[in-house]
Design a protein around this motif. Structure first.
Motif, PDB file in Angstrom:
ATOM      1  N   UNK A 106       0.898  -1.220   0.012  1.00  0.00           N
ATOM      2  CA  UNK A 106       0.173   0.144  -0.162  1.00  0.00           C
ATOM      3  C   UNK A 106       0.601   1.552   0.053  1.00  0.00           C
ATOM      4  N   UNK A 107       1.864   1.244   0.972  1.00  0.00           N
ATOM      5  CA  UNK A 107       2.852   2.625   1.377  1.00  0.00           C
ATOM      6  C   UNK A 107       3.723   2.684  -0.631  1.00  0.00           C
ATOM      7  N   UNK A 137       3.814  -4.584  13.283  1.00  0.00           N
ATOM      8  CA  UNK A 137       2.661  -5.274  12.156  1.00  0.00           C
ATOM      9  C   UNK A 137       1.477  -4.049  12.133  1.00  0.00           C
ATOM     10  N   UNK A 138       0.851  -3.821  12.933  1.00  0.00           N
ATOM     11  CA  UNK A 138      -0.491  -3.359  13.775  1.00  0.00           C
ATOM     12  C   UNK A 138       0.374  -2.110  13.830  1.00  0.00           C
ATOM     13  N   UNK A 139       0.891  -1.828  14.792  1.00  0.00           N
ATOM     14  CA  UNK A 139       1.277  -0.327  14.481  1.00  0.00           C
ATOM     15  C   UNK A 139       1.208   0.710  13.310  1.00  0.00           C
ATOM     16  N   UNK A 175      -0.472   4.047   9.356  1.00  0.00           N
ATOM     17  CA  UNK A 175      -0.463   4.295   7.188  1.00  0.00           C
ATOM     18  C   UNK A 175      -2.035   4.438   7.802  1.00  0.00           C
ATOM     19  N   UNK A 176      -2.192   4.495   8.200  1.00  0.00           N
ATOM     20  CA  UNK A 176      -4.179   4.916   7.839  1.00  0.00           C
ATOM     21  C   UNK A 176      -3.493   6.195   8.668  1.00  0.00           C
ATOM     22  N   UNK A 177      -3.468   6.570   9.355  1.00  0.00           N
ATOM     23  CA  UNK A 177      -3.404   7.435  10.195  1.00  0.00           C
ATOM     24  C   UNK A 177      -3.034   8.830   9.126  1.00  0.00           C
ATOM     25  N   UNK A 229      -9.487  -1.233  -0.038  1.00  0.00           N
ATOM     26  CA  UNK A 229     -10.138  -2.104   0.259  1.00  0.00           C
ATOM     27  C   UNK A 229      -8.865  -3.097   0.349  1.00  0.00           C
ATOM     28  N   UNK A 230      -7.795  -3.046   0.997  1.00  0.00           N
ATOM     29  CA  UNK A 230      -6.765  -3.921   0.920  1.00  0.00           C
ATOM     30  C   UNK A 230      -6.605  -3.085   2.491  1.00  0.00           C
ATOM     31  N   UNK A 231      -6.485  -2.050   2.666  1.00  0.00           N
ATOM     32  CA  UNK A 231      -6.893  -2.319   4.174  1.00  0.00           C
ATOM     33  C   UNK A 231      -7.925  -2.777   4.839  1.00  0.00           C
ATOM     34  N   UNK A 232      -9.327  -2.966   4.895  1.00  0.00           N
ATOM     35  CA  UNK A 232     -10.286  -3.517   4.954  1.00  0.00           C
ATOM     36  C   UNK A 232     -10.519  -5.164   5.029  1.00  0.00           C
TER      37      UNK A 232
END
Length: 162
Positions: A52-53, A104-106, A111-113, A137-140
């Motif tokens: 995504x990045x 990985x969640x951090x 990224x979301x923020x 969609x990839x994030x979700x």
């Protein structure tokens, strides 16, 4: 709490009472252990965040329609994991894996923020089952992917008598 957090919490709750031996026990030689499933989730989340990045920085605009990625929870259709997200045979403790999953969640939360939703919806890359999915969609998808594997974890627990 968003779906990604809800599904992650569900996964961690489902494994918290397992012993080191149970976590690392493979029901058969050609199936994953609970720990290997957790490692796969970590590798997958890292890979998605990285892709995504990269697409945000280098990708061309390629909007696409919404895909039914929520169907990823359907375990009647087997999907082989790509090599880069296939877990190792290395035994690990739950604390080690929780640390990796938190890392990985951090990265996902950061990224979301920082990414704008408009940009996330303008760029995309293909999913092996659902085809071209935009970055939002990839994030979700991450949460639904984890929900799919929580069901796998429950199957493994049953198979090993945990």
């Amino acid at each position: 709490m968003n779906k990604n957090e809800q599904f992650r919490n569900d996964v961690l709750r489902s494994v918290e009472s397992l012993t080191y031996e149970q976590l690392n026990q493979q029901p058969t030689s050609n199936t994953w252990s609970v720990m290997q499933v957790l490692e796969h989730l970590y590798l997958m989340e890292r890979m998605i965040v990285s892709r995504v990045k990269d697409q945000l920085e280098n990708g061309v605009d390629q909007p696409t329609e919404d895909k039914p990625f929520h169907l990823a929870v359907d375990r009647s259709r087997k999907v082989d994991a790509p090599a880069q997200v296939t877990p190792s045979n290395e035994k690990q403790t739950l604390e080690e894996m929780k640390s990796k999953l938190a890392e990985s969640r951090a990265a996902l939360i950061e990224l979301e923020e920082t990414a704008s939703e408009d940009k996330l919806k303008q760029k995309s890359f293909p999913h092996p089952v659902f085809g071209l999915m935009d970055l939002k969609q990839w994030i979700d998808f991450i949460g639904y992917h984890e929900k799919r594997h929580q069901e796998q974890i429950e199957e493994i627990k049953t198979a090993i008598g945990a």
